[in-house]
Design a protein around this motif. Structure first.
Motif, short mmCIF file in Angstrom:
data_model
loop_
_atom_site.label_atom_id
_atom_site.label_comp_id
_atom_site.label_asym_id
_atom_site.label_seq_id
_atom_site.Cartn_x
_atom_site.Cartn_y
_atom_site.Cartn_z
N ALA A 10 -8.64 -7.49 -7.26
CA ALA A 10 -9.83 -7.11 -7.65
C ALA A 10 -10.06 -5.41 -7.14
CB ALA A 10 -11.02 -7.73 -7.26
N THR A 11 -9.69 -5.16 -5.79
CA THR A 11 -9.90 -3.98 -5.15
C THR A 11 -9.02 -2.90 -5.39
OG1 THR A 11 -8.97 -4.73 -3.19
CG2 THR A 11 -11.41 -5.20 -3.53
N GLY A 12 -7.82 -3.39 -5.73
CA GLY A 12 -6.70 -2.23 -5.77
C GLY A 12 -6.41 -2.05 -4.26
N TYR A 13 -5.52 -1.07 -4.03
CA TYR A 13 -4.54 -0.72 -2.65
C TYR A 13 -5.35 0.71 -2.28
CZ TYR A 13 -1.68 -4.54 -3.47
OH TYR A 13 -1.06 -5.98 -3.89
N GLY B 207 0.66 -1.26 -0.06
CA GLY B 207 -0.01 -0.04 0.12
C GLY B 207 0.94 1.05 -0.07
N ASP B 208 2.12 1.20 0.45
CA ASP B 208 3.00 2.47 0.36
C ASP B 208 3.44 2.80 -1.04
OD1 ASP B 208 2.76 2.87 3.14
OD2 ASP B 208 4.46 2.06 3.56
N LYS B 209 3.34 1.65 -1.98
CA LYS B 209 3.77 1.87 -3.19
C LYS B 209 3.04 2.81 -4.06
CE LYS B 209 6.30 -2.39 -3.42
NZ LYS B 209 6.77 -3.54 -3.92
N ASP B 210 3.64 3.56 -5.04
CA ASP B 210 2.85 4.29 -5.92
C ASP B 210 2.11 3.56 -6.85
OD1 ASP B 210 4.31 3.60 -7.98
OD2 ASP B 210 5.28 5.52 -8.06
N GLY B 211 0.96 3.97 -7.56
CA GLY B 211 0.31 3.08 -8.67
C GLY B 211 1.01 2.24 -9.36
N SER B 212 1.99 2.84 -10.07
CA SER B 212 2.75 1.76 -11.01
C SER B 212 3.63 0.90 -10.21
CB SER B 212 3.95 2.71 -11.92
OG SER B 212 4.75 3.58 -10.87
N GLY B 213 4.12 0.96 -9.15
CA GLY B 213 4.74 0.29 -8.17
C GLY B 213 3.48 -0.97 -7.87
N ILE C 232 -8.63 -11.38 4.36
CA ILE C 232 -9.16 -11.52 3.18
C ILE C 232 -8.68 -10.24 2.25
CG2 ILE C 232 -11.62 -11.21 2.10
CD1 ILE C 232 -12.38 -13.08 4.50
N SER C 233 -8.79 -9.06 2.96
CA SER C 233 -8.45 -7.91 2.06
C SER C 233 -7.09 -8.11 1.54
CB SER C 233 -8.45 -6.63 3.04
OG SER C 233 -7.62 -6.78 3.94
N SER C 234 -6.07 -8.78 2.08
CA SER C 234 -4.92 -9.05 1.45
C SER C 234 -4.74 -9.84 0.18
CB SER C 234 -3.81 -9.58 2.71
OG SER C 234 -4.15 -10.90 2.99
N VAL D 42 -13.68 -4.23 2.00
CA VAL D 42 -13.67 -5.66 2.14
C VAL D 42 -12.86 -5.77 3.71
CG1 VAL D 42 -11.93 -7.39 1.63
CG2 VAL D 42 -13.10 -6.38 -0.08
N GLU D 43 -12.08 -4.82 3.98
CA GLU D 43 -11.43 -4.73 5.43
C GLU D 43 -12.77 -4.68 6.47
OE1 GLU D 43 -8.86 -1.53 5.31
OE2 GLU D 43 -7.34 -2.58 4.45
N ARG D 44 -13.41 -3.76 6.46
CA ARG D 44 -14.51 -3.71 7.26
C ARG D 44 -15.46 -4.85 7.44
NH1 ARG D 44 -14.99 1.13 5.30
NH2 ARG D 44 -17.06 0.46 3.97
N ASN D 45 -15.96 -5.50 6.31
CA ASN D 45 -16.94 -6.38 6.37
C ASN D 45 -16.57 -7.95 5.97
OD1 ASN D 45 -19.30 -4.57 6.32
ND2 ASN D 45 -18.27 -3.58 4.25
N LEU D 46 -15.39 -8.06 5.40
CA LEU D 46 -15.15 -9.41 5.39
C LEU D 46 -13.85 -9.91 6.15
CD1 LEU D 46 -15.26 -9.89 1.41
CD2 LEU D 46 -17.04 -10.28 3.19
N ASP D 47 -12.96 -9.15 6.44
CA ASP D 47 -11.88 -9.34 7.25
C ASP D 47 -12.30 -9.96 8.69
OD1 ASP D 47 -10.00 -9.05 5.48
OD2 ASP D 47 -9.15 -7.22 6.14
N ARG D 48 -13.39 -9.31 9.26
CA ARG D 48 -13.70 -9.65 10.60
C ARG D 48 -14.87 -10.60 10.69
NH1 ARG D 48 -12.02 -4.47 9.82
NH2 ARG D 48 -10.31 -3.72 10.93
N GLY D 49 -15.70 -10.57 9.44
CA GLY D 49 -16.87 -11.31 9.70
C GLY D 49 -17.36 -12.04 8.35
N GLY D 50 -16.54 -12.29 7.56
CA GLY D 50 -16.78 -12.64 6.25
C GLY D 50 -16.69 -14.32 6.31
N VAL D 51 -17.10 -14.87 5.07
CA VAL D 51 -17.26 -16.19 4.79
C VAL D 51 -15.78 -16.76 4.80
CG1 VAL D 51 -18.07 -18.10 3.19
CG2 VAL D 51 -19.26 -16.11 3.57
#
Length: 186
Positions: free
Chosen positions: A138-141, A71-77, A131-133, A149-158
């Motif tokens: 699909a989602t980008g950084y 996530g610290d990298k720029d878009g091209s990175g 899950i977000s990792s 995804v972090e809010r809804n799936l990492d903590r309570g997802g399938v």
């Protein structure tokens, strides 16, 4: 457990985590297939390089190594990293596979022994697997989709049954005194 959990290679660990078959905290030690994958990786070569520079150059016996946070990298990175990771996974490139599966991680080291020909260091990689990792393709950084995804799936997802896995990968490496410290490494 520094002896290692025998959960198979690192790609298999990711698949078993996604199915909810792993505990929330795991430590993989030197006898584990996960560590064997990491030892062959480009990240271990980079860690040895950094440890050598710090120990032989500045006498530093312990500390944190350069973190890998995509996530610290720029878009091209980020795009380049994603392309490299997908290629490594699809071709099973041993030198890059562990780096691709681990994604973002932090690393610490400690010099254990010093000899005439080099030093032995313990490396500890900490990797929160969520899950977000795995969804960045699909989602980008750092996007609204990733945060959803972090809010809804990492903590309570399938997948992963709503829990991440706090991985620790612990192993020793030898950093020779005559290691090539002039080469570039990440």
């Amino acid at each position: 457990m520094l002896g290692g959990e025998d959960q198979g290679p690192i790609l298999g660990v990711a698949a078993r985590w996604a199915l909810g078959m792993l505990s929330p905290e795991m430590t993989y030690g030197e006898n584990s297939p996960v560590v064997q994958d990491v030892l062959k990786s480009d990240l271990t070569a980079a860690h040895r390089y950094q440890i050598g520079n710090r120990f032989y150059g500045a006498g530093q016996r312990s500390g944190e190594l350069q973190k890998n946070y995509i996530g610290d990298k720029d878009g091209s990175g980020q795009t380049s990293q994603l392309r490299d990771d997908l290629a490594a996974i699809s071709t099973h490139d041993d030198a890059k596979l562990a780096t691709a599966v681990l994604g973002s991680y932090t690393t610490k080291y400690e010099i254990l022994r010093e000899g005439l020909n080099g030093v032995q260091a313990r490396i500890t990689i900490t990797n929160p697997m969520t899950i977000s990792s795995f969804s960045h393709y699909a989602t980008g950084y750092e996007t609204p989709s990733q945060h959803w995804v972090e809010r809804n799936l990492d903590r309570g997802g399938v997948l992963g049954f709503g829990q991440g896995q706090a991985q620790k990968i612990v192993f020793r490496v030898v950093v020779p005194r005559n290691y090539n410290y002039g080469a570039s490494a990440k």
